[in-house]
Design an enzyme around this catalytic site. Structure first.
Site, short mmCIF file in Angstrom:
data_model
loop_
_atom_site.label_atom_id
_atom_site.label_comp_id
_atom_site.label_asym_id
_atom_site.label_seq_id
_atom_site.Cartn_x
_atom_site.Cartn_y
_atom_site.Cartn_z
N TYR A 124 -2.21 -0.46 10.30
CA TYR A 124 -2.24 -0.80 8.87
C TYR A 124 -0.97 -0.30 8.19
O TYR A 124 -0.31 -1.04 7.45
CB TYR A 124 -3.49 -0.21 8.21
N SER B 17 0.86 -1.18 0.00
CA SER B 17 0.00 0.00 0.00
C SER B 17 0.89 1.23 0.00
O SER B 17 2.05 1.16 0.47
CB SER B 17 -0.86 0.00 1.27
N1 LIG Z 1 -8.62 -1.17 -2.05
C1 LIG Z 1 -7.60 -0.31 -2.02
O1 LIG Z 1 -7.74 0.89 -2.40
C2 LIG Z 1 -6.24 -0.76 -1.57
C3 LIG Z 1 -5.20 0.18 -1.58
C4 LIG Z 1 -3.93 -0.22 -1.15
C5 LIG Z 1 -3.71 -1.52 -0.78
N2 LIG Z 1 -4.74 -2.43 -0.77
C6 LIG Z 1 -4.43 -3.83 -0.39
O2 LIG Z 1 -4.96 -4.71 -1.36
C7 LIG Z 1 -5.35 -5.96 -0.74
C8 LIG Z 1 -6.81 -6.27 -1.06
O3 LIG Z 1 -7.61 -5.22 -0.52
P1 LIG Z 1 -9.17 -5.04 -0.83
O4 LIG Z 1 -9.40 -3.59 -0.90
O5 LIG Z 1 -9.58 -5.92 -1.94
O6 LIG Z 1 -9.78 -5.57 0.58
P2 LIG Z 1 -11.21 -6.20 0.94
O7 LIG Z 1 -12.22 -5.81 -0.06
O8 LIG Z 1 -11.44 -5.89 2.36
O9 LIG Z 1 -10.92 -7.79 0.78
C9 LIG Z 1 -10.06 -8.43 1.67
C10 LIG Z 1 -10.10 -9.93 1.45
O10 LIG Z 1 -9.27 -10.57 2.44
C11 LIG Z 1 -10.03 -11.51 3.20
N3 LIG Z 1 -9.48 -11.56 4.55
C12 LIG Z 1 -9.43 -10.59 5.48
N4 LIG Z 1 -8.88 -11.03 6.60
C13 LIG Z 1 -8.55 -12.32 6.40
C14 LIG Z 1 -7.95 -13.33 7.21
N5 LIG Z 1 -7.59 -13.08 8.49
N6 LIG Z 1 -7.74 -14.55 6.68
C15 LIG Z 1 -8.12 -14.82 5.41
N7 LIG Z 1 -8.71 -13.93 4.60
C16 LIG Z 1 -8.93 -12.68 5.10
C17 LIG Z 1 -11.46 -10.97 3.11
O11 LIG Z 1 -12.46 -11.94 3.38
P3 LIG Z 1 -13.05 -12.17 4.89
O12 LIG Z 1 -13.19 -10.84 5.52
O13 LIG Z 1 -14.35 -12.87 4.67
O14 LIG Z 1 -12.03 -13.04 5.56
C18 LIG Z 1 -11.50 -10.54 1.65
O15 LIG Z 1 -11.65 -11.66 0.82
C19 LIG Z 1 -5.08 -5.77 0.76
O16 LIG Z 1 -3.82 -6.30 1.08
C20 LIG Z 1 -5.06 -4.27 0.93
O17 LIG Z 1 -4.31 -3.87 2.05
C21 LIG Z 1 -5.99 -2.07 -1.16
#
Ligand SMILES: NC(=O)c1ccc[n+]([C@@H]2O[C@H](COP(=O)([O-])OP(=O)(O)OC[C@H]3O[C@@H](n4cnc5c(N)ncnc54)[C@H](OP(=O)(O)O)[C@@H]3O)[C@@H](O)[C@H]2O)c1
Length: 227
Positions: free
Chosen positions: A150, A137
């Site tokens: 985070y 991130s």
């Molecule tokens: N979206 C953005 O703008 C953004 C920006 C920078 C970085 N990121 C990074 O990109 C990645 C994906 O983010 P996203 O935005 O797609 O997040 P999201 O929509 O919250 O999805 C997160 C996924 O991880 C799973 N998860 C969470 N905790 C878990 C655990 N303890 N064990 C197994 N699975 C788990 C969730 O399912 P459950 O909750 O059902 O377990 C879900 O499938 C992350 O690493 C995030 O930090 C995202």
């Protein structure tokens, strides 16, 4: 690449799900997890029950759960050419002084220890020409006040990726820390509740970029999404 077998953590929604879908379309065998079995069942049904998609509930911060998940993937796939450590949680957006300790611990357990466990248990099954992509991130690259655990966890992911890249160079395994940038997902909506999600790129763009990255000749390192 002779075999195309991938493990993606956190594939039930958001960026992880987009990566799962993109890889399936590209002919990969995919094994994914999230904490909720019912979301994984729904994913499989939504995608019309693809034969090359395996799912299992797993909590990445729990090493027994991770062992069970990786064993399940290996019993079915026999090896892995691409590991994407994508699962993570946001925690709270407050100052360090106000940060709840239990949430701090949970974020570090999931976002840092989880990446370590999944990587450690997958590595024995990864060979020359494989990839590890750790979702990072912007908050892991420059100071981000009020992002608390985070931000700290993503600095750790950046550092872990760099050290892993050094350790795995001789084995021919490339390691990328990938900052996807602002993306239209649940996590982003929680972090920015007043933002119009339609102004953000969809997760499919990140999945496309990830595929470009692993198909490139770029060396191991830290990369930002670019359009
Ligand atoms: N979206 C953005 O703008 C953004 C920006 C920078 C970085 N990121 C990074 O990109 C990645 C994906 O983010 P996203 O935005 O797609 O997040 P999201 O929509 O919250 O999805 C997160 C996924 O991880 C799973 N998860 C969470 N905790 C878990 C655990 N303890 N064990 C197994 N699975 C788990 C969730 O399912 P459950 O909750 O059902 O377990 C879900 O499938 C992350 O690493 C995030 O930090 C995202």
């Amino acid at each position: 690449m002779k075999s195309k077998r991938a493990i993606i953590t956190g594939g039930s929604r958001g960026i992880g799900r987009a990566i799962v879908e993109r890889l399936l379309r590209d002919g990969w065998q995919v094994c994914t997890c999230s904490r909720k079995e019912e979301d994984l069942k729904k994913l499989w049904e939504d995608l019309r029950k693809p034969e090359n998609l395996l799912t299992k509930a797993c909590h990445v911060e729990d090493k027994q759960s991770v062992k069970g998940f990786v064993n399940f993937c290996m019993e079915n796939m026999g090896g892995v050419e691409l590991l994407v450590n994508n699962a993570s949680i946001l925690g709270e957006r407050v100052s360090v002084m106000d940060y709840p300790e239990d949430i701090w611990d949970e974020v570090i357990r999931i976002n840092v220890n989880g990446v370590f466990y999944v990587t450690k248990y997958c590595l024995p099954y990864m060979g020359n020409g494989s990839f590890i992509v750790n979702m990072s991130s912007g908050a892991g690259k420059r100071p981000a006040p009020y992002w608390g655990a985070y931000a700290v966890s993503k600095f750790a992911v950046e550092g872990f990726s760099l050290l892993l890249a050094e350790e795995l160079r001789d084995k021919g395994i490339r390691v990328y820390a990938l900052n996807p940038g602002a993306t239209r997902t649940q996590m982003r909506a929680k972090a920015y509740p007043f933002e119009d999600p339609m102004t953000l790129k969809p997760p499919e763009k990140v999945a496309e970029f990830l595929l470009r990255l692993i198909n490139s000749k770029l060396p191991s390192g830290s990369y930002d999404y670019i359009d």
